[in-house]
Design a protein around this motif. Structure first.
Motif, PDB file in Angstrom:
ATOM      1  N   GLN A 163       0.839  -1.189   0.000  1.00 27.68           N
ATOM      2  CA  GLN A 163       0.000   0.000   0.000  1.00 27.68           C
ATOM      3  C   GLN A 163       0.877   1.244   0.000  1.00 27.68           C
ATOM      4  O   GLN A 163       2.011   1.221   0.483  1.00 27.68           O
ATOM      5  N   PHE A 164       0.362   2.326  -0.577  1.00 32.89           N
ATOM      6  CA  PHE A 164       1.001   3.627  -0.440  1.00 32.89           C
ATOM      7  C   PHE A 164       0.719   4.132   0.970  1.00 32.89           C
ATOM      8  O   PHE A 164      -0.425   4.114   1.422  1.00 32.89           O
ATOM      9  N   ASP A 165       1.763   4.595   1.673  1.00 35.09           N
ATOM     10  CA  ASP A 165       1.517   5.101   3.016  1.00 35.09           C
ATOM     11  C   ASP A 165       1.082   6.566   2.963  1.00 35.09           C
ATOM     12  O   ASP A 165       1.032   7.186   1.900  1.00 35.09           O
ATOM     13  N   LYS A 166       0.762   7.132   4.130  1.00 32.89           N
ATOM     14  CA  LYS A 166       0.130   8.454   4.182  1.00 32.89           C
ATOM     15  C   LYS A 166       1.068   9.590   3.792  1.00 32.89           C
ATOM     16  O   LYS A 166       0.609  10.713   3.573  1.00 32.89           O
ATOM     17  N   THR A 167       2.380   9.319   3.672  1.00 34.68           N
ATOM     18  CA  THR A 167       3.301  10.370   3.241  1.00 34.68           C
ATOM     19  C   THR A 167       3.288  10.551   1.729  1.00 34.68           C
ATOM     20  O   THR A 167       3.852  11.525   1.225  1.00 34.68           O
ATOM     21  N   ALA A 168       2.667   9.612   1.000  1.00 36.57           N
ATOM     22  CA  ALA A 168       2.596   9.725  -0.463  1.00 36.57           C
ATOM     23  C   ALA A 168       1.708  10.907  -0.856  1.00 36.57           C
ATOM     24  O   ALA A 168       0.779  11.274  -0.136  1.00 36.57           O
ATOM     25  N   THR A 169       1.992  11.494  -2.007  1.00 37.12           N
ATOM     26  CA  THR A 169       1.180  12.590  -2.527  1.00 37.12           C
ATOM     27  C   THR A 169       0.317  12.077  -3.679  1.00 37.12           C
ATOM     28  O   THR A 169       0.635  11.072  -4.312  1.00 37.12           O
ATOM     29  N   TYR A 170      -0.778  12.784  -3.948  1.00 38.50           N
ATOM     30  CA  TYR A 170      -1.624  12.386  -5.072  1.00 38.50           C
ATOM     31  C   TYR A 170      -2.227  13.623  -5.732  1.00 38.50           C
ATOM     32  O   TYR A 170      -2.373  14.675  -5.106  1.00 38.50           O
ATOM     33  N   ALA A 171      -2.554  13.463  -7.024  1.00 31.98           N
ATOM     34  CA  ALA A 171      -3.159  14.559  -7.784  1.00 31.98           C
ATOM     35  C   ALA A 171      -4.171  13.992  -8.761  1.00 31.98           C
ATOM     36  O   ALA A 171      -3.897  13.005  -9.448  1.00 31.98           O
ATOM     37  N   LYS A 172      -5.343  14.611  -8.805  1.00 34.56           N
ATOM     38  CA  LYS A 172      -6.389  14.190  -9.729  1.00 34.56           C
ATOM     39  C   LYS A 172      -6.073  14.700 -11.122  1.00 34.56           C
ATOM     40  O   LYS A 172      -5.671  15.850 -11.309  1.00 34.56           O
ATOM     41  N   SER A 173      -6.265  13.815 -12.129  1.00 35.72           N
ATOM     42  CA  SER A 173      -5.929  14.187 -13.504  1.00 35.72           C
ATOM     43  C   SER A 173      -7.077  13.989 -14.479  1.00 35.72           C
ATOM     44  O   SER A 173      -6.910  14.195 -15.679  1.00 35.72           O
ATOM     45  N   GLY A 174      -8.254  13.592 -13.984  1.00 34.99           N
ATOM     46  CA  GLY A 174      -9.387  13.375 -14.879  1.00 34.99           C
ATOM     47  C   GLY A 174     -10.375  12.405 -14.270  1.00 34.99           C
ATOM     48  O   GLY A 174     -10.355  12.143 -13.066  1.00 34.99           O
ATOM     49  N   THR A 175     -11.245  11.859 -15.101  1.00 34.41           N
ATOM     50  CA  THR A 175     -12.227  10.883 -14.640  1.00 34.41           C
ATOM     51  C   THR A 175     -12.297   9.719 -15.618  1.00 34.41           C
ATOM     52  O   THR A 175     -11.868   9.834 -16.772  1.00 34.41           O
ATOM     53  N   ALA A 176     -12.836   8.606 -15.142  1.00 37.91           N
ATOM     54  CA  ALA A 176     -12.990   7.409 -15.969  1.00 37.91           C
ATOM     55  C   ALA A 176     -14.228   6.658 -15.502  1.00 37.91           C
ATOM     56  O   ALA A 176     -14.730   6.873 -14.393  1.00 37.91           O
ATOM     57  N   THR A 177     -14.719   5.780 -16.347  1.00 36.19           N
ATOM     58  CA  THR A 177     -15.881   4.968 -16.002  1.00 36.19           C
ATOM     59  C   THR A 177     -15.441   3.747 -15.199  1.00 36.19           C
ATOM     60  O   THR A 177     -14.506   3.046 -15.589  1.00 36.19           O
ATOM     61  N   VAL A 178     -16.108   3.530 -14.084  1.00 38.77           N
ATOM     62  CA  VAL A 178     -15.801   2.376 -13.241  1.00 38.77           C
ATOM     63  C   VAL A 178     -16.957   1.387 -13.342  1.00 38.77           C
ATOM     64  O   VAL A 178     -18.108   1.728 -13.066  1.00 38.77           O
ATOM     65  N   LYS A 179     -16.628   0.158 -13.739  1.00 44.06           N
ATOM     66  CA  LYS A 179     -17.632  -0.890 -13.830  1.00 44.06           C
ATOM     67  C   LYS A 179     -17.484  -1.832 -12.645  1.00 44.06           C
ATOM     68  O   LYS A 179     -16.366  -2.152 -12.229  1.00 44.06           O
ATOM     69  N   GLU A 180     -18.612  -2.270 -12.088  1.00 43.49           N
ATOM     70  CA  GLU A 180     -18.540  -3.197 -10.967  1.00 43.49           C
ATOM     71  C   GLU A 180     -18.009  -4.545 -11.445  1.00 43.49           C
ATOM     72  O   GLU A 180     -18.581  -5.168 -12.347  1.00 43.49           O
ATOM     73  N   PRO A 181     -16.900  -5.032 -10.876  1.00 47.51           N
ATOM     74  CA  PRO A 181     -16.354  -6.319 -11.309  1.00 47.51           C
ATOM     75  C   PRO A 181     -17.192  -7.479 -10.781  1.00 47.51           C
ATOM     76  O   PRO A 181     -18.034  -7.307  -9.889  1.00 47.51           O
ATOM     77  N   THR A 182     -16.961  -8.652 -11.316  1.00 47.80           N
ATOM     78  CA  THR A 182     -17.639  -9.847 -10.823  1.00 47.80           C
ATOM     79  C   THR A 182     -16.962 -10.281  -9.525  1.00 47.80           C
ATOM     80  O   THR A 182     -15.750 -10.530  -9.508  1.00 47.80           O
ATOM     81  N   PRO A 183     -17.714 -10.351  -8.433  1.00 49.16           N
ATOM     82  CA  PRO A 183     -17.073 -10.693  -7.159  1.00 49.16           C
ATOM     83  C   PRO A 183     -16.654 -12.156  -7.090  1.00 49.16           C
ATOM     84  O   PRO A 183     -17.274 -13.029  -7.708  1.00 49.16           O
ATOM     85  N   VAL A 184     -15.569 -12.396  -6.348  1.00 50.19           N
ATOM     86  CA  VAL A 184     -15.127 -13.758  -6.068  1.00 50.19           C
ATOM     87  C   VAL A 184     -16.037 -14.344  -5.000  1.00 50.19           C
ATOM     88  O   VAL A 184     -16.316 -13.707  -3.980  1.00 50.19           O
ATOM     89  N   ASP A 185     -16.549 -15.556  -5.238  1.00 47.49           N
ATOM     90  CA  ASP A 185     -17.405 -16.211  -4.254  1.00 47.49           C
ATOM     91  C   ASP A 185     -16.549 -16.628  -3.062  1.00 47.49           C
ATOM     92  O   ASP A 185     -15.656 -17.466  -3.171  1.00 47.49           O
ATOM     93  N   ALA A 186     -16.803 -16.025  -1.904  1.00 50.99           N
ATOM     94  CA  ALA A 186     -16.026 -16.318  -0.701  1.00 50.99           C
ATOM     95  C   ALA A 186     -16.916 -16.882   0.401  1.00 50.99           C
ATOM     96  O   ALA A 186     -16.679 -16.670   1.586  1.00 50.99           O
ATOM     97  N   THR A 187     -17.940 -17.633   0.011  1.00 52.68           N
ATOM     98  CA  THR A 187     -18.880 -18.198   0.967  1.00 52.68           C
ATOM     99  C   THR A 187     -18.220 -19.306   1.787  1.00 52.68           C
ATOM    100  O   THR A 187     -17.492 -20.146   1.252  1.00 52.68           O
ATOM    101  N   GLY A 188     -18.478 -19.292   3.089  1.00 52.68           N
ATOM    102  CA  GLY A 188     -18.006 -20.369   3.951  1.00 52.68           C
ATOM    103  C   GLY A 188     -16.502 -20.536   3.938  1.00 52.68           C
ATOM    104  O   GLY A 188     -15.740 -19.570   4.063  1.00 52.68           O
ATOM    105  N   SER A 189     -16.058 -21.772   3.746  1.00 57.59           N
ATOM    106  CA  SER A 189     -14.630 -22.087   3.792  1.00 57.59           C
ATOM    107  C   SER A 189     -13.863 -21.469   2.633  1.00 57.59           C
ATOM    108  O   SER A 189     -12.630 -21.380   2.685  1.00 57.59           O
ATOM    109  N   LYS A 190     -14.558 -21.020   1.601  1.00 53.67           N
ATOM    110  CA  LYS A 190     -13.886 -20.393   0.459  1.00 53.67           C
ATOM    111  C   LYS A 190     -13.211 -19.087   0.858  1.00 53.67           C
ATOM    112  O   LYS A 190     -12.303 -18.618   0.172  1.00 53.67           O
TER     113      LYS A 190
END
Length: 204
Positions: A163-190
């Motif tokens: 992960q990037f830690d909190k000392t990292a910097t960031y800058a917004k450069s535009g927008t994009a379309t986000v599609k909901e991915p297909t979730p991994v089935d994690a039911t029970g022991s999975k």
């Protein structure tokens, strides 16, 4: 050289270290270039908020390690401002390259796919690889899902995941379309299979 302080058995030593200081609630950490261990200032008697997000020269007694050897706890005797944090990075990397690589300083561009009160999750355009960008409890969120963001700074490992830690910097450069991915089935022991080593962020 701070790694050399961690002996077995541990021996209390009086040390001076310089690194990027970050404060998150009661946790005051010092990211030290070239070290695998993170400095942690234990219960300081003075207010260190002026050093938050800056380089600091810390002098004190190295007392013990915690977090399975991840943190070196220091009893502070002196602290000095050491200037602004200026991450040194090479060419921009993909998120896949960062999560499969070593910890260090990186720059990458991706799309925000999820947020919470203390962080945002960045994905590549294919939404195949993800990396968390931690901001901490004092962060005032100025992003939204779909924002294209360039992040630059220190990548660490937390809970087995990069992960990037909190000392990292960031800058917004535009927008994009986000599609909901297909979730991994994690039911029970999975659910056990989700906890891979090294850890990889998944949608479940």
């Amino acid at each position: 050289q701070v790694d050399e302080v961690v002996t077995d058995p541990f021996k209390v030593q009086y040390i001076t270290v310089t690194g990027a200081l970050s404060i998150d609630g009661n946790y005051i950490n010092l990211k030290i270039d070239g070290a695998t261990i993170t400095g942690s200032i234990a219960y300081p008697s003075e207010d260190l908020s002026a050093f938050n997000g800056r380089n600091a020269k810390v002098t004190g007694f190295a007392l013990y390690t915690s977090g399975s050897g991840k943190y070196l706890n220091i009893m502070l005797t002196k602290i000095e401002d050491a200037g602004e944090i200026t991450p040194v990075v090479g060419d921009e990397k993909t998120i896949a390259e960062i999560v499969s690589g070593e910890v260090g300083d990186y720059k990458t561009t991706g799309v925000v796919v999820a947020l919470n009160a203390q962080s945002f999750l960045l994905s590549d355009e294919a939404q195949a690889n993800y990396i968390l960008c931690f901001r901490g409890s004092t962060w005032v969120c100025d992003l939204a899902v779909g924002d294209k963001v360039t992040v630059e700074g220190s990548v660490t490992t937390y809970g087995g995941a990069k992960q990037f830690d909190k000392t990292a910097t960031y800058a917004k450069s535009g927008t994009a379309t986000v599609k909901e991915p297909t979730p991994v089935d994690a039911t029970g022991s999975k659910l056990d299979s989700v906890a891979s080593d090294p850890f990889v962020v998944k949608y479940i």
